[in-house]
Design a protein around this motif. Structure first.
Motif, PDB file in Angstrom:
ATOM      1  N   ARG A  53      -1.068  -8.179   5.981  1.00 33.36           N
ATOM      2  CA  ARG A  53      -0.319  -7.129   6.637  1.00 33.36           C
ATOM      3  C   ARG A  53       1.156  -7.460   6.684  1.00 33.36           C
ATOM      4  NH1 ARG A  53       1.897  -5.748  11.428  1.00 33.36           N
ATOM      5  NH2 ARG A  53       1.650  -3.604  12.178  1.00 33.36           N
ATOM      6  N   ASN A  89       0.836  -1.197   0.000  1.00 37.50           N
ATOM      7  CA  ASN A  89       0.000   0.000   0.000  1.00 37.50           C
ATOM      8  C   ASN A  89       0.876   1.253   0.000  1.00 37.50           C
ATOM      9  OD1 ASN A  89      -1.890  -1.867   2.232  1.00 37.50           O
ATOM     10  ND2 ASN A  89      -2.663  -1.281   0.243  1.00 37.50           N
ATOM     11  N   SER A  92      -1.496  -3.016   4.503  1.00 35.21           N
ATOM     12  CA  SER A  92      -2.513  -3.101   5.554  1.00 35.21           C
ATOM     13  C   SER A  92      -3.202  -4.457   5.506  1.00 35.21           C
ATOM     14  CB  SER A  92      -3.544  -1.982   5.363  1.00 35.21           C
ATOM     15  OG  SER A  92      -2.934  -0.722   5.347  1.00 35.21           O
ATOM     16  N   LYS A  99       5.057  -1.273   3.143  1.00 39.50           N
ATOM     17  CA  LYS A  99       4.015  -1.576   4.125  1.00 39.50           C
ATOM     18  C   LYS A  99       2.729  -1.983   3.416  1.00 39.50           C
ATOM     19  CE  LYS A  99       5.113   1.445   8.069  1.00 39.50           C
ATOM     20  NZ  LYS A  99       6.381   2.023   7.620  1.00 39.50           N
TER      21      LYS A  99
END
Length: 118
Positions: free
Chosen positions: A104, A32, A100, A98
């Motif tokens: 994750r 992301n 979400s 990163k």
């Protein structure tokens, strides 16, 4: 095995330019957010620039107007173009991916040294 591989660091004179690259391994689901952080000796790691999957960017005040972050989603790669470098930009630069939930993760590169001489 997940890897982020950085390249492009080095020694440059003040006022010069460098371009950092960070390639994520193929096993990484598209992040992301991608970012660059730096850590100078005796200091905490700080955010330099970040970019979302939609292309929104965020920069530290100290680098605005001089650094540009970009990404190639197809190549799982993030770049940092650094212009008008200053001695205070000297640090180890780390890339970060990163994502979400539900998938994750928070991955870091090994770091690349940038040294700016006066």
């Amino acid at each position: 095995q997940v890897q982020l591989v950085e390249s492009g660091g080095g020694l440059v004179q003040a006022g010069g330019s460098l371009r950092l690259s960070c390639v994520g391994s193929r096993s990484i689901v598209s992040p992301n957010a991608m970012g660059w952080y730096r850590q100078a000796p005796g200091q905490q790691r700080e955010l330099v620039a970040a970019i979302t999957s939609g292309g929104n960017t965020n920069y530290a005040d100290s680098v605005k107007g001089r650094f540009t972050i970009s990404r190639d989603n197809a190549k799982n790669t993030v770049y940092l173009q650094m212009n008008s470098l200053k001695p205070e930009d000297t640090a180890v630069y780390y890339c970060n991916f990163k994502r979400s939930p539900p998938i994750r993760y928070d991955y870091w590169g090994q770091g690349t040294q940038v040294t700016v001489s006066s």
